[in-house]
Motif scaffolding. Structure first.
Motif, short mmCIF file in Angstrom:
data_model
loop_
_atom_site.label_atom_id
_atom_site.label_comp_id
_atom_site.label_asym_id
_atom_site.label_seq_id
_atom_site.Cartn_x
_atom_site.Cartn_y
_atom_site.Cartn_z
N HIS A 135 0.85 -1.20 0.00
CA HIS A 135 0.00 0.00 0.00
C HIS A 135 0.89 1.25 0.00
CE1 HIS A 135 -2.79 3.07 1.37
NE2 HIS A 135 -3.77 2.26 1.05
N PRO A 136 0.61 2.19 -0.91
CA PRO A 136 1.50 3.36 -1.03
C PRO A 136 1.69 4.12 0.28
CG PRO A 136 -0.09 3.30 -2.82
CD PRO A 136 -0.49 2.21 -1.89
N ALA A 137 0.62 4.26 1.05
CA ALA A 137 0.74 5.00 2.31
C ALA A 137 1.67 4.27 3.28
CB ALA A 137 -0.64 5.20 2.92
N LYS A 138 1.50 2.95 3.33
CA LYS A 138 2.36 2.16 4.21
C LYS A 138 3.81 2.20 3.72
CE LYS A 138 -1.00 -1.09 6.10
NZ LYS A 138 -1.42 -2.49 6.21
N ARG A 139 3.97 2.06 2.42
CA ARG A 139 5.32 2.10 1.85
C ARG A 139 6.01 3.43 2.21
NH1 ARG A 139 5.36 -2.32 1.90
NH2 ARG A 139 5.50 -3.90 0.27
N ALA A 140 5.24 4.49 2.13
CA ALA A 140 5.82 5.80 2.43
C ALA A 140 6.31 5.86 3.87
CB ALA A 140 4.78 6.90 2.17
N VAL A 141 5.49 5.33 4.78
CA VAL A 141 5.88 5.31 6.19
C VAL A 141 7.14 4.48 6.36
CG1 VAL A 141 5.19 4.47 8.47
CG2 VAL A 141 3.52 5.63 7.02
N GLU A 142 7.14 3.32 5.74
CA GLU A 142 8.30 2.41 5.88
C GLU A 142 9.56 3.05 5.33
OE1 GLU A 142 6.55 -0.62 3.58
OE2 GLU A 142 5.31 -1.41 5.22
N GLU A 143 9.44 3.67 4.15
CA GLU A 143 10.63 4.26 3.53
C GLU A 143 11.16 5.42 4.36
OE1 GLU A 143 9.61 5.14 -0.50
OE2 GLU A 143 9.32 3.00 -0.98
N THR A 144 10.24 6.22 4.88
CA THR A 144 10.66 7.35 5.71
C THR A 144 11.42 6.85 6.94
OG1 THR A 144 8.69 8.55 5.03
CG2 THR A 144 9.83 9.38 6.97
N LEU A 145 10.87 5.79 7.52
CA LEU A 145 11.50 5.25 8.72
C LEU A 145 12.87 4.65 8.43
CD1 LEU A 145 8.63 3.51 10.71
CD2 LEU A 145 10.36 5.07 11.63
N VAL A 146 12.93 3.86 7.39
CA VAL A 146 14.20 3.22 7.05
C VAL A 146 15.27 4.28 6.76
CG1 VAL A 146 15.37 1.78 5.33
CG2 VAL A 146 13.16 1.06 6.28
N THR A 147 14.87 5.28 6.02
CA THR A 147 15.81 6.36 5.70
C THR A 147 16.29 7.06 6.97
OG1 THR A 147 14.68 6.68 3.59
CG2 THR A 147 16.10 8.49 4.35
N ALA A 148 15.34 7.38 7.84
CA ALA A 148 15.70 8.10 9.06
C ALA A 148 16.59 7.25 9.97
CB ALA A 148 14.42 8.51 9.80
N LEU A 149 16.26 5.97 10.08
CA LEU A 149 17.04 5.10 10.96
C LEU A 149 18.45 4.87 10.42
CD1 LEU A 149 14.18 2.57 11.79
CD2 LEU A 149 15.35 4.04 13.45
N ARG A 150 18.55 4.72 9.11
CA ARG A 150 19.88 4.53 8.52
C ARG A 150 20.71 5.80 8.65
NH1 ARG A 150 18.01 0.70 3.53
NH2 ARG A 150 18.37 -1.26 4.63
N ALA A 151 20.03 6.93 8.48
CA ALA A 151 20.76 8.21 8.55
C ALA A 151 21.30 8.42 9.97
CB ALA A 151 19.82 9.35 8.17
N ASP A 152 20.58 7.92 10.93
CA ASP A 152 21.00 8.07 12.32
C ASP A 152 22.36 7.39 12.57
OD1 ASP A 152 21.14 7.12 15.22
OD2 ASP A 152 19.48 8.54 15.32
N GLY A 153 22.53 6.23 11.94
CA GLY A 153 23.83 5.57 12.01
C GLY A 153 24.03 4.70 13.22
N ARG A 154 23.15 4.78 14.20
CA ARG A 154 23.34 3.99 15.42
C ARG A 154 22.63 2.65 15.38
NH1 ARG A 154 21.51 8.30 19.75
NH2 ARG A 154 20.33 8.99 17.92
#
Lengths: 329, 150
Positions: A16-35
């Motif tokens: 679902h596009p809305a769910k995908r958007a949430v997932e992608e935002t989260l993955v990006t944010a978590l990876r950017a955090d680096g921890r």
């Protein structure tokens, strides 16, 4: 050096596009955090035993966070059924009505228990929090895990409660951060998940199920032995269970999905049958019909030709079998 | 004493011919001063093993048809109980409060529920009740199908 906390993102079904958007935002944010060591898998309920995503989950030896589109109770016991054991997050358990804690579950669980003393934090993406909220919550979890790691009295399975970069392995030796997603299409599964904190091993489910889903381990404890024998859409054994210990995480009824607080055992309400008003069948999603399938199943009909050998109530249960067959599930 | 039989799947539910029946699946046996009521074999079969019974109205009060008067609970089911008629509810079966399983063991005798003084003449004959059950039973089966989609 302290390792990075593993964060598993379990994708929603169907993309679902809305769910995908949430997932992608989260993955990006978590990876950017680096921890964090971020891993992406299919919907945890659809993860097949022995597959790539299952191997990834089993490779995590310490505390981890699971972000998924399931409530904490359903997620926790789905993982347990995949032999991915751990204590549930006390905060999450409290808020979700999961009173199981960990020790009871560990005692009752019938599957091997590597890492049973680590903590698995299941966060429900359906709660609709912002990515920032989830990241902050995961940072809090990471901080607590680090504190436990540093505390001399901390009980530990392994040298570190985190991904053990300091003890020889490094995050780079862990499997790829995407697993079970790039090969064949993920198959949607349907099977019962047992909440062993509530299961009393009464065998009602094994008696009831006509498809051979349930079996016994060496200690004669109930387990979901052949999950994929389950009839898609059928939640009947959940209704039969006197303790509400059987979950179908994809069922729309909160109690069956494991979202409602697990309180009193399920009771059939016959009031509409007994009020003399000649209530009509209710098939349009309006208030709960008067009788549950599991109830009327006990009223009997001709047995089918072949059925599993379960004790008691065989003839009584065949009506449900017939009804379910006719119901085009 | 003759009786009629209704097949609930493979289960034979029996209905004595010496009494009348109410739409809420209670039997009615008229006595000299009052009419005694109890649950029919159909209702008992739906409930299975009864272990709890309580009344929400006091004996010696007037009740209206279909007024909730108590509740019943078995291992698998629970239900409100409703007045089978308009009238004066004179007595409950005290024995059941100690041992509601009498409803299962002797539903047409010692497991009776209550007595009422009523002028209600709308009770059904055993034959009429059987026809009522045929209609109700179809509804129940349709409900099963509705629920299996739930």
């Amino acid at each position: 050096m302290v390792g990075r906390l593993a964060v598993v993102v379990s994708l929603g079904r169907g993309g679902h596009p809305a769910k995908r958007a949430v997932e992608e935002t989260l993955v990006t944010a978590l990876r950017a955090d680096g921890r964090f060591h971020v891993m992406v898998i299919p919907h945890v309920y659809d993860v097949p035993v022995g597959g790539e995503a299952h191997a990834l989950l089993q490779s995590i030896s310490d505390d981890f966070v699971l972000l998924c589109w399931l409530g904490p109770r359903a997620a926790r016991w789905t993982l347990a059924q995949l032999h991915v054991q751990g204590r549930s997050d006390p905060a999450a358990a409290e808020s979700s009505g999961d009173e199981s804690g960990s020790s009871t579950a560990a005692q009752r669980s019938v599957v091997p228990q590597p890492h049973a003393s680590r903590t698995i934090h299941c966060l429900d993406l359906r709660a609709g929090h912002s990515a920032k909220h989830y990241v902050e919550e995961i940072e809090r979890i990471a901080s607590e895990s680090e504190d436990r790691n540093r505390a001399p009295s901390a009980s530990q399975d392994q040298a570190s409660p985190l991904i053990p970069s300091a003890t020889g392995a490094s995050p780079s030796t862990l499997p790829d951060t995407r697993a079970g997603l790039d090969g064949e299409a993920v198959v949607r599964r349907w099977y019962p998940v047992i909440d062993y904190s509530r299961c009393t091993n009464c065998m009602e489910c094994a008696d009831f199920c006509l498809f051979g889903v349930y079996g016994l381990d060496h200690q004669e404890n109930i387990l979901v032995e052949q999950p994929d024998n389950c009839r898609p859409g059928c939640p009947a054994c959940s209704r039969v269970c006197p303790e509400n210990a059987i979950l179908f995480p994809q069922h729309k009824t909160p109690q069956i999905a494991g979202d409602a607080p697990a309180t009193a055992p399920w009771k059939i309400d016959l009031s509409q049958l007994f009020d003399g008003s000649d209530s009509r069948p209710n098939t349009n999603g309006e208030p709960e019909p008067p009788v549950h399938a599991s109830d009327l199943s006990s009223l009997g009909d001709e047995p089918p030709a072949a059925r599993p050998q379960h004790r008691g109530r065989k003839d009584e249960l065949d009506r449900l079998m017939d009804e379910l067959d006719e119901a085009d599930l | 004493m003759g009786q009629l039989t209704f097949m609930m799947g493979k289960h034979e539910a029996h209905f004595p011919a010496d009494r009348q029946y109410a739409r809420n699946h209670m039997w009615a046996l008229a006595g000299p001063a009052s009419t005694r009521f109890g649950l029919t074999a159909y209702a008992v079969r739906l409930l299975l093993d009864v272990y709890f019974l309580e009344w929400s109205v006091a004996a010696g009060s007037r009740v209206a048809l279909r007024q909730p008067i108590g509740s019943i609970e078995s291992k698998k089911a629970e239900s409100e109980l409703y007045a089978p008629a308009d009238g004066y509810l004179s007595r409950f079966n005290e024995q059941l409060l100690d041992d509601p399983s009498l409803i299962n063991a002797d539903g047409y005798g010692e497991g009776w529920l209550l007595e009422m003084q009523t002028d209600d003449s709308s009770f059904m004959s055993p034959q009429q009740y059987l026809r009522h059950l045929e209609a109700v039973w179809k509804v129940a089966q349709q409900t099963i199908k509705g629920q299996s989609h739930a």
